[in-house]
Design a protein around this motif. Structure first.
Motif, PDB file in Angstrom:
ATOM      1  N   MET A 240       0.835  -1.191   0.000  1.00 10.23           N
ATOM      2  CA  MET A 240       0.000   0.000   0.000  1.00 10.23           C
ATOM      3  C   MET A 240       0.877   1.250   0.000  1.00 10.23           C
ATOM      4  N   ARG A 241       0.523   2.220  -0.821  1.00 10.62           N
ATOM      5  CA  ARG A 241       1.275   3.470  -0.939  1.00 10.62           C
ATOM      6  C   ARG A 241       0.447   4.586  -0.304  1.00 10.62           C
ATOM      7  N   ILE A 242       0.982   5.242   0.699  1.00 10.96           N
ATOM      8  CA  ILE A 242       0.245   6.270   1.442  1.00 10.96           C
ATOM      9  C   ILE A 242       0.957   7.609   1.308  1.00 10.96           C
ATOM     10  N   GLY A 243       0.173   8.657   1.121  1.00 16.41           N
ATOM     11  CA  GLY A 243       0.694  10.009   1.128  1.00 16.41           C
ATOM     12  C   GLY A 243       0.434  10.658   2.470  1.00 16.41           C
ATOM     13  N   LEU A 244       1.431  11.334   3.010  1.00 13.92           N
ATOM     14  CA  LEU A 244       1.290  12.044   4.283  1.00 13.92           C
ATOM     15  C   LEU A 244       1.609  13.515   4.056  1.00 13.92           C
ATOM     16  N   ILE A 245       0.683  14.378   4.478  1.00 13.85           N
ATOM     17  CA  ILE A 245       0.837  15.820   4.256  1.00 13.85           C
ATOM     18  C   ILE A 245       0.952  16.513   5.612  1.00 13.85           C
ATOM     19  N   GLY A 246       2.135  17.060   5.891  1.00 13.08           N
ATOM     20  CA  GLY A 246       2.381  17.738   7.156  1.00 13.08           C
ATOM     21  C   GLY A 246       3.374  16.965   8.000  1.00 13.08           C
ATOM     22  N   THR A 247       4.488  17.597   8.368  1.00 15.55           N
ATOM     23  CA  THR A 247       5.548  16.889   9.094  1.00 15.55           C
ATOM     24  C   THR A 247       5.926  17.594  10.395  1.00 15.55           C
ATOM     25  N   GLY A 248       4.912  18.125  11.081  1.00 10.89           N
ATOM     26  CA  GLY A 248       5.142  18.660  12.417  1.00 10.89           C
ATOM     27  C   GLY A 248       5.260  17.531  13.425  1.00 10.89           C
ATOM     28  N   ARG A 249       4.944  17.804  14.684  1.00  7.79           N
ATOM     29  CA  ARG A 249       5.117  16.788  15.740  1.00  7.79           C
ATOM     30  C   ARG A 249       4.318  15.521  15.457  1.00  7.79           C
ATOM     31  N   ILE A 250       3.020  15.687  15.214  1.00  3.40           N
ATOM     32  CA  ILE A 250       2.191  14.504  15.017  1.00  3.40           C
ATOM     33  C   ILE A 250       2.459  13.878  13.653  1.00  3.40           C
ATOM     34  N   GLY A 251       2.776  14.694  12.649  1.00  2.72           N
ATOM     35  CA  GLY A 251       3.126  14.149  11.350  1.00  2.72           C
ATOM     36  C   GLY A 251       4.389  13.310  11.413  1.00  2.72           C
TER      37      GLY A 251
ATOM     38  N   VAL B 282       4.859   8.603   0.881  1.00  2.00           N
ATOM     39  CA  VAL B 282       5.225   9.829   0.170  1.00  2.00           C
ATOM     40  C   VAL B 282       4.818  11.002   1.045  1.00  2.00           C
ATOM     41  N   ILE B 283       5.743  11.881   1.380  1.00  2.00           N
ATOM     42  CA  ILE B 283       5.442  12.952   2.320  1.00  2.00           C
ATOM     43  C   ILE B 283       5.751  14.320   1.717  1.00  2.00           C
ATOM     44  N   ALA B 284       4.961  15.310   2.191  1.00  2.00           N
ATOM     45  CA  ALA B 284       5.167  16.689   1.755  1.00  2.00           C
ATOM     46  C   ALA B 284       4.865  17.624   2.908  1.00  2.00           C
ATOM     47  N   ASP B 285       5.481  18.793   2.856  1.00  2.00           N
ATOM     48  CA  ASP B 285       5.269  19.806   3.892  1.00  2.00           C
ATOM     49  C   ASP B 285       5.612  21.162   3.281  1.00  2.00           C
ATOM     50  N   VAL B 286       5.013  22.210   3.836  1.00  2.00           N
ATOM     51  CA  VAL B 286       5.367  23.553   3.355  1.00  2.00           C
ATOM     52  C   VAL B 286       6.842  23.847   3.623  1.00  2.00           C
TER      53      VAL B 286
ATOM     54  N   ALA C  14      -0.196  13.161  -7.212  1.00  2.00           N
ATOM     55  CA  ALA C  14       0.239  12.622  -8.510  1.00  2.00           C
ATOM     56  C   ALA C  14       1.079  11.362  -8.371  1.00  2.00           C
ATOM     57  N   ALA C  15       1.351  10.950  -7.141  1.00  2.00           N
ATOM     58  CA  ALA C  15       2.292   9.848  -6.905  1.00  2.00           C
ATOM     59  C   ALA C  15       1.622   8.479  -6.903  1.00  2.00           C
ATOM     60  N   GLY C  16       0.333   8.426  -7.220  1.00  2.00           N
ATOM     61  CA  GLY C  16      -0.360   7.143  -7.252  1.00  2.00           C
ATOM     62  C   GLY C  16      -0.585   6.539  -5.887  1.00  2.00           C
ATOM     63  N   VAL C  17      -0.879   7.382  -4.898  1.00  2.00           N
ATOM     64  CA  VAL C  17      -1.100   6.876  -3.540  1.00  2.00           C
ATOM     65  C   VAL C  17      -2.474   6.214  -3.436  1.00  2.00           C
TER      66      VAL C  17
END
Length: 346
Positions: free
Chosen positions: A1-12, A29-33, A58-61
């Motif tokens: 399974m491919r998962i995207g995660l948006i936000g990499t603060g404490r809980i991210g 796949v992760i992204a953050d501002v 776009a990463a096919g998550v």
């Protein structure tokens, strides 16, 4: 399974590590501002960092986990729904009812799944309390006391964005109160104090709050919260019935000292914060989300649960401002709220 995660603060960061360890998650796949922060986290967890939210989609998550800033939640939920992707989102959906309703409408229209991050539902103590109440082991429940006490205030810049103590903090107590008892709140009477740091007054918020809640069977509940509990992180619920009493959150790390000569002393290592106290619950809720995505279980905490908890928080804020009891029926003021709640089967 491919998962995207948006936000990499404490809980991210915590969720990224948990997902990276999950045997069914083949890639993350992760992204953050803050692109540098995302890249650093990816390097530590074996994930792939991308430059933008667009690249996550776009990463096919196969699913999306949202741990971004609160203001972005509703928009990201809607975007994932339109892409046909199941979503796990940290609470809240939005800080107001219109934003919450709009996001729920998008999920409903798309026929996708939205699981909310009310992690206390996955804590062993709260689960045991729910079982005891539902099995009648406490007898007729007459009093419930919910407590959430943070050891220190958040940064001043966070307060104007938080939605206030009821929506940001006590909303967890409102959700778990409903989940453990199986009852609905019909009326609240709430007050708050801003005698702590000046930043609370400047933000129009309070640092300490209390609410009396009447449940639909007449049970009385209190919910208190503070941002200034120097002894440590203290989250408890006490349930009192005609046969017995039960407490969740009482252990060797509870930051509470007995004044009795033979009572327990202060803990050597009090809980410092929510991540440490609820680490197993956070892991469990993400494991449940993976099962939801795989079609192996029903959604354990869907969008309507956030709507119910937010309505209670809204009622408490109105009660504090207007210094009067507020019935929950007053918060259901639009046909949209009724329609969304009914469409989710409430």
């Amino acid at each position: 399974m491919r998962i995207g995660l948006i936000g990499t603060g404490r809980i991210g960061t915590f969720h990224s590590a948990a997902l990276s360890r999950h045997p069914e998650v083949t890639s993350l796949v992760i992204a953050d501002v803050d692109a540098a922060r995302a890249a650093d986290l990816a390097a530590r967890t074996g994930a792939t960092a991308v430059a933008s939210v667009d690249e996550v989609f776009a990463a096919g998550v196969d699913a999306v986990v949202i741990t971004a800033a609160t203001a972005a939640h509703a928009e990201l939920i809607g975007r994932a729904a339109r892409a046909g992707l199941p979503v796990f989102c940290e609470k809240p959906i939005a800080l107001d009812l219109p934003g919450t309703l709009a996001a729920l409408a998008e999920v409903e229209a798309a026929g996708t799944e939205l699981q909310l991050g009310f992690q206390r539902r996955f804590d062993a103590g709260y689960a045991a309390a729910r079982e005891a109440v539902r099995a009648g082991r406490l007898g007729r429940l007459h009093t419930v006391r919910a407590i959430t006490s943070d050891p220190c205030p958040p940064p001043a810049a966070y307060l104007p964005l938080s939605g206030g103590l009821y929506r940001d903090c006590l909303v967890h107590d409102f959700d778990i109160l409903r989940w453990v008892t199986g009852r609905e709140v019909t009326e609240v009477y709430a007050t708050g104090s801003d005698r702590g740091p000046a930043m609370f007054r400047e933000a129009g918020d309070v640092d300490t709050a209390a609410a009396v809640l009447t449940l639909d069977d007449g049970t009385l509940a209190t919910a208190t919260a503070t941002r200034c509990n120097g002894a440590g992180y203290d989250v408890r619920i006490e349930l009192a019935g005609e046969r017995d009493q039960l407490a969740v959150g009482m252990d060797e790390r509870t930051p509470l000292t007995s004044a009795e000569p033979a009572g327990p002393p202060a803990p050597d290592k009090p809980w410092p914060g929510f991540l440490e106290r609820f680490a197993p619950a956070y892991e469990a809720e993400l494991a449940a989300f993976v099962e939801v995505v795989r079609g192996e279980r029903a959604n354990p905490c869907d969008g309507r649960e956030a709507l119910h908890a937010l309505r209670i928080a809204e009622a408490c804020e109105r009660s504090r401002r207007e210094r009067r009891p507020v019935r929950l029926a007053e918060i259901r003021e639009t046909t949209e709220i009724t329609e969304i709640t009914e469409s989710y089967g409430a």
